[in-house]
Design an enzyme around this catalytic site. Structure first.
Site, mmCIF file in Angstrom:
data_model
loop_
_atom_site.group_PDB
_atom_site.id
_atom_site.type_symbol
_atom_site.label_atom_id
_atom_site.label_comp_id
_atom_site.label_asym_id
_atom_site.label_seq_id
_atom_site.Cartn_x
_atom_site.Cartn_y
_atom_site.Cartn_z
ATOM 1 N N TYR A 164 0.833 -1.209 0.000
ATOM 2 C CA TYR A 164 0.000 0.000 0.000
ATOM 3 C C TYR A 164 0.873 1.267 0.000
ATOM 4 O O TYR A 164 0.586 2.228 -0.714
ATOM 5 C CB TYR A 164 -0.894 -0.064 1.239
ATOM 6 C CG TYR A 164 -1.880 1.064 1.415
ATOM 7 C CD1 TYR A 164 -3.030 1.138 0.647
ATOM 8 C CD2 TYR A 164 -1.668 2.035 2.394
ATOM 9 C CE1 TYR A 164 -3.950 2.158 0.842
ATOM 10 C CE2 TYR A 164 -2.582 3.058 2.595
ATOM 11 C CZ TYR A 164 -3.713 3.119 1.817
ATOM 12 O OH TYR A 164 -4.623 4.133 2.014
ATOM 13 N N LYS A 168 0.778 4.053 -2.818
ATOM 14 C CA LYS A 168 0.310 5.395 -2.464
ATOM 15 C C LYS A 168 1.339 6.465 -2.787
ATOM 16 O O LYS A 168 0.991 7.558 -3.243
ATOM 17 C CB LYS A 168 -0.079 5.429 -0.978
ATOM 18 C CG LYS A 168 -1.438 4.803 -0.719
ATOM 19 C CD LYS A 168 -2.453 5.341 -1.701
ATOM 20 C CE LYS A 168 -3.876 5.177 -1.267
ATOM 21 N NZ LYS A 168 -4.802 5.662 -2.302
HETATM 22 P P1 NAI Z 1 -13.411 3.084 1.706
HETATM 23 O O1 NAI Z 1 -13.094 1.624 1.681
HETATM 24 O O2 NAI Z 1 -14.562 3.537 2.509
HETATM 25 O O3 NAI Z 1 -13.629 3.631 0.229
HETATM 26 C C1 NAI Z 1 -12.955 3.147 -0.879
HETATM 27 C C2 NAI Z 1 -13.964 2.834 -1.964
HETATM 28 O O4 NAI Z 1 -13.291 2.412 -3.151
HETATM 29 C C3 NAI Z 1 -14.918 1.708 -1.561
HETATM 30 O O5 NAI Z 1 -16.252 2.151 -1.647
HETATM 31 C C4 NAI Z 1 -14.602 0.597 -2.560
HETATM 32 O O6 NAI Z 1 -15.718 -0.181 -2.911
HETATM 33 C C5 NAI Z 1 -14.044 1.366 -3.735
HETATM 34 N N1 NAI Z 1 -13.188 0.550 -4.573
HETATM 35 C C6 NAI Z 1 -12.243 -0.331 -4.169
HETATM 36 N N2 NAI Z 1 -11.658 -0.898 -5.226
HETATM 37 C C7 NAI Z 1 -12.239 -0.368 -6.324
HETATM 38 C C8 NAI Z 1 -12.040 -0.556 -7.707
HETATM 39 N N3 NAI Z 1 -11.143 -1.426 -8.187
HETATM 40 N N4 NAI Z 1 -12.784 0.177 -8.562
HETATM 41 C C9 NAI Z 1 -13.712 1.049 -8.106
HETATM 42 N N5 NAI Z 1 -13.948 1.249 -6.793
HETATM 43 C C10 NAI Z 1 -13.217 0.551 -5.923
HETATM 44 O O7 NAI Z 1 -12.070 3.800 2.173
HETATM 45 P P2 NAI Z 1 -11.706 5.374 2.354
HETATM 46 O O8 NAI Z 1 -11.054 5.496 3.648
HETATM 47 O O9 NAI Z 1 -12.844 6.237 2.036
HETATM 48 O O10 NAI Z 1 -10.555 5.536 1.251
HETATM 49 C C11 NAI Z 1 -10.624 6.434 0.162
HETATM 50 C C12 NAI Z 1 -9.216 6.680 -0.359
HETATM 51 O O11 NAI Z 1 -8.448 7.362 0.623
HETATM 52 C C13 NAI Z 1 -8.443 5.411 -0.688
HETATM 53 O O12 NAI Z 1 -7.655 5.636 -1.844
HETATM 54 C C14 NAI Z 1 -7.556 5.226 0.513
HETATM 55 O O13 NAI Z 1 -6.403 4.471 0.207
HETATM 56 C C15 NAI Z 1 -7.253 6.669 0.861
HETATM 57 N N6 NAI Z 1 -6.815 6.885 2.227
HETATM 58 C C16 NAI Z 1 -7.689 6.805 3.265
HETATM 59 C C17 NAI Z 1 -7.260 7.038 4.551
HETATM 60 C C18 NAI Z 1 -8.189 7.065 5.694
HETATM 61 O O14 NAI Z 1 -7.754 7.440 6.803
HETATM 62 N N7 NAI Z 1 -9.441 6.709 5.534
HETATM 63 C C19 NAI Z 1 -5.842 7.286 4.846
HETATM 64 C C20 NAI Z 1 -5.025 7.431 3.701
HETATM 65 C C21 NAI Z 1 -5.505 7.207 2.447
#
Ligand code: NAI
Length: 320
Positions: A164, A168
């Site tokens: 990851y 990232k």
């Molecule tokens: P989340 O799991 O709630 O949202 C991610 C969404 O992406 C999910 O709804 C999932 O179904 C969708 N997804 C996954 N693979 C996919 C694909 N191949 N095609 C289309 N959609 C897909 O997680 P969150 O926390 O909202 O994460 C959003 C972004 O922020 C991600 O890129 C994550 O890596 C990044 N991030 C989040 C952090 C946090 O503290 N929540 C910290 C650092 C980065």
């Protein structure tokens, strides 16, 4: 009352908008007049399975509030299909938010190729495919905003997340280059490292911490960077979480310069190692050109003092 930052007539594509941060972005843009493409594959946070439900729920929510939205259920690995949804439904794309993501946390010792490859496919190839498909539209209309998503794990490293982290930090280099290539066409590209409560973080953070990390609090940063009134911020790295928003940048130490009279040996470098680490008067480089001019300036200086200092030369002579 102040003026709202609006996105009327613009099309905003948000990947992974079926939950978490993406959902917060989608409902916001929907409430500010944008045509929203809500993409979500609808699988688990580990990237297993798929479902149309996640995207549909958000689309219905935006529509119920009087906004305009369509769903797309493709994986970001098929980014061209996601952009096609935007063009078919709204005839244009103005903003792309690369937000979709999954986790495959495992210590490096136990990492399997599958854990590595899937993370790369979703985060690296996914962001590439979406941006690549949007790019011709951005260039043609001489307007585009791209926001991609890094992570503190990528910027600083994080135990059990080497796949990851690598994926990232890739978003930083990707964004820095797109910013340079896009500038001429008014395509501004930035990368954010958010921290927020979501299904991704709910298993690793205690409830009281999560309560102070609302996904909605990341929205202002994304809105400002995505808006047409942003004409200067591009190639930037921003961290955001818990209401804190700050820019990050590269810092260069004073550095050591080896010259011919130092013989370019490991020992000569060891003798100057303190300079390699000297951040007392740093520089903030933003391009390869900065490095070349640094070298030119350095070469103009007088010969190395080491050459005139017998003690120094003695020390260097111990290690070569
Ligand atoms: P989340 O799991 O709630 O949202 C991610 C969404 O992406 C999910 O709804 C999932 O179904 C969708 N997804 C996954 N693979 C996919 C694909 N191949 N095609 C289309 N959609 C897909 O997680 P969150 O926390 O909202 O994460 C959003 C972004 O922020 C991600 O890129 C994550 O890596 C990044 N991030 C989040 C952090 C946090 O503290 N929540 C910290 C650092 C980065």
């Amino acid at each position: 009352a102040g003026k709202e930052l609006r996105f009327d007539g613009q099309t905003v594509v948000i990947t992974g908008a079926g939950g978490g941060l993406g959902k917060a972005y989608a409902t916001f843009f929907g409430s500010r007049g944008a045509n929203v493409v809500v993409n979500d594959l609808g699988g688990s946070f580990k990237g297993e399975g798929k479902s149309s439900k996640a995207a549909d729920v958000v689309v219905n929510e935006i529509k119920a509030a009087g906004g305009k939205a369509v769903a797309n259920y493709d994986s970001v690995e098929d980014g061209d299909k996601i952009i096609e949804t935007a063009i078919k439904a709204f005839g244009r794309i103005d903003v792309l938010i690369n937000n979709a993501g999954i986790l495959r946390d495992v210590s490096f010792k136990n990492m399997k190729d599958e854990d590595w490859d899937l993370i790369m496919a979703v985060h690296v190839r996914g962001a590439y495919k979406c941006a690549r498909a949007a790019w011709p539209h951005f260039r043609k209309q001489k307007y585009g905003r791209v926001i991609s998503t890094a992570s503190a794990a990528g910027l600083f490293g994080s135990f059990g997340q080497c796949n990851y982290s690598a994926a990232k930090l890739s978003q930083v280099g990707f964004t820095e280059t797109l910013a340079k290539e896009g500038l001429k066409y008014n395509i501004l590209c930035n990368v954010i490292a958010p921290i927020a409560a979501s299904r991704m973080t709910e298993t690793i953070m205690p409830p009281d911490v999560l309560a102070s990390l609302k996904p909605d609090w990341i929205v202002p940063l994304v809105a400002v960077l995505a808006h047409s009134s942003n004409t200067t911020e591009t190639g930037g790295i921003f961290e955001a979480g818990g209401g804190h928003i700050a820019k990050l940048r590269w810092e260069r130490a004073k550095g050591a310069l080896l010259r011919a009279d130092d013989t370019y040996t490991p020992g000569a470098l060891l003798a100057k190692w303190d300079n390699v680490n000297d951040f007392s008067s740093p520089e903030y480089p933003t391009g390869v050109a900065d490095f070349m001019s640094l070298l030119e300036d350095a070469q103009k200086l007088a010969p190395s003092p080491a050459a005139k200092n017998p003690d120094f030369k003695g020390k260097v002579a111990l290690i070569t």
